[in-house]
Structures are given as structure tokens and as C-alpha cells.
Enzyme design. Sequence first.
Site, PDB file in Angstrom:
ATOM      1  N   GLU A  79       0.817  -1.220   0.000  1.00 20.56           N
ATOM      2  CA  GLU A  79       0.000   0.000   0.000  1.00 20.56           C
ATOM      3  C   GLU A  79       0.849   1.269   0.000  1.00 20.56           C
ATOM      4  O   GLU A  79       0.646   2.185   0.798  1.00 20.56           O
ATOM      5  CB  GLU A  79      -0.984  -0.016   1.171  1.00 20.56           C
ATOM      6  CG  GLU A  79      -2.010  -1.124   1.035  1.00 20.56           C
ATOM      7  CD  GLU A  79      -3.022  -1.174   2.164  1.00 20.56           C
ATOM      8  OE1 GLU A  79      -2.928  -0.349   3.099  1.00 20.56           O
ATOM      9  OE2 GLU A  79      -3.917  -2.041   2.133  1.00 20.56           O
ATOM     10  N   GLU A 100      -5.096  -8.714   0.172  1.00 19.49           N
ATOM     11  CA  GLU A 100      -5.935  -8.449   1.335  1.00 19.49           C
ATOM     12  C   GLU A 100      -7.365  -8.221   0.884  1.00 19.49           C
ATOM     13  O   GLU A 100      -7.614  -7.542  -0.124  1.00 19.49           O
ATOM     14  CB  GLU A 100      -5.470  -7.204   2.098  1.00 19.49           C
ATOM     15  CG  GLU A 100      -4.111  -7.307   2.753  1.00 19.49           C
ATOM     16  CD  GLU A 100      -3.741  -6.046   3.527  1.00 19.49           C
ATOM     17  OE1 GLU A 100      -4.672  -5.253   3.845  1.00 19.49           O
ATOM     18  OE2 GLU A 100      -2.551  -5.844   3.800  1.00 19.49           O
TER      19      GLU A 100
END
Length: 414
Positions: A199, A340
Site C-alpha cells: 500500500e 488483502e
Amino acid sequence: MPFKTGRERTPMVAKTMKIKALLAAAMLAVFASVCGGSATQASASPTAQSDASQIVAEMGAGWNLGNQLEANIDGYPSETAWGNPTVTQALIDKVQGAGFDTIRIPVSYLRHIGPGPDYAVNSSWLNRVQEVVDYAYNRGMYVVINMHGDGYKTINGSWLICDSSSQTEIKDKYQKVWQQIASKFQSYDEHLILESMNEEFDGQYGQPTQPCYSNINDYNQIFVDTVRKTGGNNSSRWLLVPGWNTNIDYTAGDYGFAIPTDEYRSSSIPGDEHRIMISVHYYDPWDFTGEENGTITQWGPAATNPSKTSTWGQEDHLDAQLKKMHDGFAMKGYPVVVGEYGSIDKSSFDSANNRYRADFAHTMAATAKKYGAVSIYWDNGFNGQYGFGLFDRGSHAVTQQGIVSAIMSGTGGD
């Protein structure tokens, strides 16, 4: 409606919200046990080759060991820092026994990295990372490890900052840290997958900015080149790289993502095959999956209360998003990994919430399978209100069997 496929994480938010066998492998584990050593030391032969479709099928259903090796106190990683107990072999065995074939282990390094010019990683920390990896690897599971929290501006000790003016120093540090990690795992076979980062973005939810995105591309390229040059099985290992904030639109769309070149990979890999995977995350719609309130508690076609159901981010949206990744990457030989996904527990507001969480997980797993992607559920070890947990990490009991069963049904597992 604007949406996010990643989350800004401070240590406290991470604590409460994020607080996400094959016969040959089994023989490897047995061999290690009989010989009294580690299977990691037994796997010195060249990495067996698996094409894109084969490795996706073998990775099966995935689970994250979240809020453990990326947890930290004041920038010093510690696996119990955010409230979880020490990771044990018994926990990993329970996860495997529940049907999961892949474990993603987020790892932060932060202030366990020494000063330049060597940027030496604390040996005790790296040894513990290896020990936890071995819990799963020696059981024949696929394992993904990354560099997880080093790019979060909200965490003390973070340094992998894509809009920093100190890019020369950052890239040198990044290269030297990955060189050490890759060397540590050089002899592991293809059941270990290395992921460049997590991220990574400028911390502002919105369209990608420059030069930040170009620096992210540079990090991915440094990662691939560095891992390959350490040799051994790293020369043909599958490597996982993300685009901007692991956001599907900003990775598949025309926003600047560049797939790294792979000029240093083993010549044993056929020229028309790749050894690079693309990482994205999925938490849409965020008002269902992540907002810590009881406003939106239902999801999917079985939802009974429109006022409790988001106006966007339903099955058609999920299908369209994964189709983008399929068409943009999987069709070109680059496997897609949804590293995720998941939704928080809001059953204290709606007693039926866990059923909709199971529907969401099943749909993700099934849609990922449909489009040839791997899906890895985010478990932060936290159970109860706003938790993502599927297991109790103390007792090792399954706490959300409905969600686990839904994932297995979606992936076609047992």
C-alpha cells in the site's frame, strides 16, 4: 462515489481494525522431520517451474497473519506490540487444517534497520521472520512475505516515502535491505513468494501523483533486480509487486503503473513466461467492510434491509474490478494476487452481519477463482466488534467458521 481499496493505518487503528497439501510439499516436510533439520536447508535444488495458472491453482485459499510481524512500538517491530500473542506452530497448523494453502506474512523492518551505508537488518529480527516463515513453509504451504509498514507516514521510523526529497538515500537503503532479506531466503523453493512493499502511496486518498508513482515503479524495479541478483532460487522465484496503494483502478488503469522488467531472471525460465505477480487489495464498499459504525451491516443479493446496504460496491462491482485485473495482467501471463480483503465484525449492531460477511468472502473467493486470481483474507487476530479475526490466536480455535467455510466453498477447497 469515491472509494478506497486500501486503508491509512496508524498503530492504534491497525490494532483495532487491522488488529488481514500438495504431495511434493508434504514429502518435503516429512523429509525435514526425519532428518531432524529444516526443509529450508533441504531445498537447495533449483526451483521447480510452475506457470501462471498452475501456481494460482496451487496457492488456493489464502490467509493473512496480520498485526504480528508488522506490529511495532515506536518504530521497533515486535510481534506482540498490538495485542496478539507470540506466533506458534500450533496456530499455523490450525490455519492449514482449516483449509488454507497460502499464508501472507506482513513484515515491518523500520528501526530494526541500522544506519547507512550498510543498513544492516537486526539479525535477531530477521531470524524470527525466518522462523515464522518456516512454520508454514515446512508444512508445504505457500508463504508471502513483504515490506509492510516501512512506507506509512503515520508510523514512527517509516522511511520508504515516495514523495520524499531523499530518494537517492531511500533507494539505496531499500536495495540493501532487500538484498539481505533475499539472501536469507535464497535456498527456499517457489513456495516462498517475496512481495516488494505494501500500500505504497503519498498518504492522500485520491488520484496518483508524480513523482510519487514513478518512485513506486522505481522501488519495484530495484526489488526485482536486487532479488534476482542474489542468485540461487531467487533467480526464478515468483515476485509480487503492487501499483499505487494496491488500488485496482490505479494499477489497471492509465495512471502510470509500470510492470518491472526482469532481465536478471534465470535463463531456465522460458522466454514467453513470467515470474512476476501483480498485487492489489479489495475492501469495497468501505462503509460495509471497514467503517467502524453500525450504519452499513449488510452486503450482497441476500441483503434484506436496503437502509443497511451500501448503494455501491456489490457483486457487479467486484466482478468488474477483478475482470480489469484479469484483462490487464492475467491474460498477459502476470498472475493477480488480491493480497488483502475482508470485512469487520458489526454483529453487535446487526445479528445477521456475519452471514453477510461470509457472503462477501465467498463472492471474493469465487470471483477471484473465476478470473484466475489468488485471494488472501485479512485476519488481524482481533475478534469481536470491528475485528477481522477468523481464529483465536491464543486458543487457536476457529472463531468464524461460517466465513472460513464460505472461503473454502468459493475457492473449491474442502
